[in-house]
Design an enzyme around this catalytic site. Structure first.
Site, PDB file in Angstrom:
ATOM      1  N   HIS A 198      31.483  49.460  27.715  1.00 11.09           N
ATOM      2  CA  HIS A 198      30.416  49.329  27.504  1.00 11.09           C
ATOM      3  C   HIS A 198      29.965  48.798  25.861  1.00 11.09           C
ATOM      4  CE1 HIS A 198      29.453  51.748  31.093  1.00 11.09           C
ATOM      5  NE2 HIS A 198      28.588  50.277  31.738  1.00 11.09           N
ATOM      6  N   GLU A 441      30.149  50.459  43.610  1.00 14.21           N
ATOM      7  CA  GLU A 441      31.079  49.882  42.350  1.00 14.21           C
ATOM      8  C   GLU A 441      31.847  51.450  43.132  1.00 14.21           C
ATOM      9  OE1 GLU A 441      28.557  50.481  38.801  1.00 14.21           O
ATOM     10  OE2 GLU A 441      27.202  52.336  39.590  1.00 14.21           O
ATOM     11  N   ASP A 465      32.830  48.995  37.042  1.00 13.91           N
ATOM     12  CA  ASP A 465      33.008  49.846  37.864  1.00 13.91           C
ATOM     13  C   ASP A 465      34.136  49.713  39.428  1.00 13.91           C
ATOM     14  OD1 ASP A 465      32.638  52.335  36.110  1.00 13.91           O
ATOM     15  OD2 ASP A 465      30.526  51.668  36.644  1.00 13.91           O
ATOM     16  N   CYS A 512      26.136  42.294  39.813  1.00 14.83           N
ATOM     17  CA  CYS A 512      25.392  42.636  38.132  1.00 14.83           C
ATOM     18  C   CYS A 512      26.754  43.186  37.392  1.00 14.83           C
ATOM     19  CB  CYS A 512      24.549  43.743  38.057  1.00 14.83           C
ATOM     20  SG  CYS A 512      24.833  45.196  38.203  1.00 14.83           S
TER      21      CYS A 512
HETATM   22  C1  PEP Z   1      29.034  47.975  36.716  1.00 13.29           C
HETATM   23  O1  PEP Z   1      29.846  48.430  36.958  1.00 13.29           O
HETATM   24  O2  PEP Z   1      29.641  46.666  37.023  1.00 13.29           O
HETATM   25  C2  PEP Z   1      28.312  47.760  35.780  1.00 13.29           C
HETATM   26  C3  PEP Z   1      26.983  46.839  36.475  1.00 13.29           C
HETATM   27  O3  PEP Z   1      27.046  49.008  35.766  1.00 13.29           O
HETATM   28  P1  PEP Z   1      28.047  48.896  34.465  1.00 13.29           P
HETATM   29  O4  PEP Z   1      28.680  48.183  33.756  1.00 13.29           O
HETATM   30  O5  PEP Z   1      27.023  49.688  33.243  1.00 13.29           O
HETATM   31  O6  PEP Z   1      28.804  50.527  34.347  1.00 13.29           O
HETATM   32 MG    MG Z   2      28.754  50.722  36.213  1.00 12.87          MG
END
Ligand code: PEP
Ligand code: MG
Length: 580
Positions: A198, A441, A465, A512
């Site tokens: 992140h 995910e 994920d 996403c």
């Molecule tokens: C993902 O896991 O692709 C996602 C969009 O959520 P995050 O990156 O916040 O875990």
């Molecule tokens: Mg995620």
């Protein structure tokens, strides 16, 4: 002397500036002398902080859900015992009195002494307990100084020259990155971290050139060293000579010019050469990001990572505060859809005072995201009511993270109904038709979509994920980052299967995860049938440009072949040909 370091490129662009070194929390602690008559007050300050953390750990333990794994409780107990040992709870008091220094400094000195003793131990397990000591000490330090102030004060040192500074840190957490949002640094580099952590995602969303996993940068670079950071190539040049500097100044001008040119297509609708419209949505972390999303032509918010509203603060935002934040985004987006993901805390996204698997041996597999929310229905209900209330002001969708089991969705939907009933009683308005979707995910979810398509209104694929769990590699760990491969046939299969199955069931499907914002993946995803992309705003225009230059029919043909291929080299060749 000039030298070059190589790391993982995580956020493109070129930054040129002087190094500003950020030290780990414990090293960042102020060191000052006190008068003899201040000792009692200083000791009292230390004792209060220790008692505060002891109480905090006790509360954490008692508030553990009965379903929580035993290791979590054991870890909390261990930290309580470490803190209660006189070596940590009493020895600093002696140091304060003897050396007449501030409490934080006394504690850090004692921590250093203990860690040195642990380093001598042969047994690996016991040796590694030094990390528990530092974690406990950090908790006490945070209590004494305030988590945000530490980072803030480290950054504030050179506020007026920020635009020419490149931050050099051992590690930065997603919460630290939130603090970055209030600053204007030219870029940053760290010793550790993975490309879809992140921290990396936040760097991209801030359009801040960044390199992770430089390993020893923090020790090899001195404060105020001149640096060239090439965030696209993952190259950091320390103390460049004049010729190299001039070359990069030219390159940087070229990158700026490209970005300006791209702005011209901000208002153009996204469609393929054969006229198929594609939705381009934005991923945001805070309400103010909506403005940037609109400026980059987003036609909706596809992922609002609400957990960032909960970071860098002692207490969680209440219903009113959350409602105001969600409504601000809904209003800013002027009727465009806003997908609000429910709290996805845990793993690398930790929140002060919450226990979302923080002490679990394997936080990415622990009590996080929807699991945490279902274990804490009161916290979840507050958020659901706030989201529903915001739906009164525009088009809102609810997105559930990390679903794997049908019963998780059933329970979450029951809680949505409960939240609606509570709003009915309170006489609050909301959109009764709010759609609830789920993030795909976890491979198990992708492989058992039948369980979900009947219950949910839409699907959104979280490739970050999904890849982490499919390939069993920690997305924050640079030692395995080379294995993080979106083109692995298993990953391609799961994404294509989810898009196909979702569409067959009549559900909209979005991506996403970071893959949606990678231009090299745009045609691949189009060819799989994807019509909704959601990404950090800084990437929207580049992806739109690629879509405008792509024929959907050509992409579909090429991707059909790719999905029949297993050889990694061949797959890469096919993708290169598709992108040519
Ligand atoms: C993902 O896991 O692709 C996602 C969009 O959520 P995050 O990156 O916040 O875990
Ligand atoms: Mg995620």
């Amino acid at each position: 002397m000039s030298f070059t370091l190589h790391g993982i490129p995580v956020s493109g662009g070129i930054a040129i500036g002087r190094a500003h070194l950020i030290t780990p929390v414990a090293l960042d602690v102020a060191h000052y002398k006190i008068d003899a008559n201040q000792v009692v007050a200083e000791v009292a300050r230390f004792d209060t902080a220790v008692k505060g953390v002891q109480d905090e750990l006790k509360t954490l333990h008692t508030s553990l859900a009965s379903s929580a794994p035993g290791e979590i409780g054991a870890f909390i107990d261990l930290h309580w015992m470490i803190l209660s040992d006189p070596m940590l709870s009493k020895e600093p008091v002696r140091i304060i009195g003897e050396r007449l220094c501030n409490a934080e400094w006394a504690l850090v000195q004692q921590m250093d002494a203990l860690v040195a003793q642990f380093d001598e131990i042969q047994d690996e397990y016991l040796r590694e307990r030094k990390h528990d000591v530092t974690q406990v000490v950090e908790r006490v330090l945070k209590r004494m100084v305030g988590a945000q102030t530490l980072m803030q004060s480290a950054l504030n040192k050179k506020r007026s020259q920020e635009a020419e500074m490149i931050v050099v840190a051992h590690d930065l957490s997603p919460a630290d990155m939130l603090v970055f949002k209030e600053h204007q640094f030219a870029g940053f580099v760290t010793d550790v971290g993975g490309p879809t952590s992140h921290t990396a995602i936040m760097a991209r969303s801030l359009a801040l050139p960044a390199i992770l996993a430089l390993h020893h940068a923090r020790h090899m670079i001195a404060e105020d060293d001149w640096l060239i950071l090439d965030g696209t190539a993952g190259v950091l040049i320390v103390a460049p000579d004049a010729a190299v500097l001039n070359e990069y100044l030219l390159k940087r001008r070229g990158v700026d010019l490209e970005r300006k040119k791209l702005k011209r297509i901000a208002t153009a609708p996204a469609a393929t050469l054969d006229g198929v419209p594609i939705e381009l949505h934005a991923n945001i972390e805070l309400p103010e990001d909506a403005k940037v999303a609109l400026a980059n032509g987003a036609t909706g918010v596809g992922l609002f990572r609400t957990e960032f509203l909960f970071m860098n603060r002692k207490t969680s935002p209440d219903e009113e505060e959350q409602f105001e934040a969600y409504r601000a985004v809904v209003k800013a987006m002027r009727g465009q859809p806003v997908t609000i993901r429910t709290l996805d805390i845990g793993a690398d996204k930790q929140i002060d005072g919450e226990s979302a698997g923080a002490n679990s041996l394997n936080p990415a597999l622990g009590l996080r995201a929807i699991r945490y929310c279902l274990a804490e229905p009161q916290i979840f209900l507050v958020q659901l009511r706030a989201i529903l209330r915001a739906s009164h002001y525009g088009k809102v969708k609810i997105l559930l993270p990390m679903i794997a089991h049908a019963h998780e969705v059933t329970q979450a939907l029951e809680l949505v109904s409960q939240a609606k009933a509570q709003l009915d009683i309170a006489g609050r308005g909301y959109d009764d038709t709010v759609e609830v979707g789920g993030m795909i995910e976890i491979p198990a979810a992708a492989l058992s979509l039948g369980l979900f398509v009947k219950k949910l209104g839409y699907l959104s694929i979280g490739t970050n994920d999904l890849i982490q769990y499919t390939l069993a590699i920690d997305r924050t760990d640079d030692e395995v980052s080379a294995l993080y491969d979106p083109l692995h046939p298993a990953v391609l299969y799961l994404i294509a299967h989810t898009i196909r199955t979702g569409h067959k069931a009549g559900l909209p499907v979005a991506v996403c995860g970071e893959m949606a914002g990678e231009v090299a993946m745009t045609r691949l995803l189009l060819g799989m049938g994807l019509k909704q992309f959601s990404m950090h705003p800084a990437q929207l225009l580049s992806v739109k440009q690629k879509i405008l230059q792509s024929s959907l029919a050509d992409c579909e043909d090429a991707v059909k072949r790719m999905l029949r291929t297993e050889e990694p080299e061949k797959l890469r060749e096919q993708l290169a040909a598709l992108n040519a």
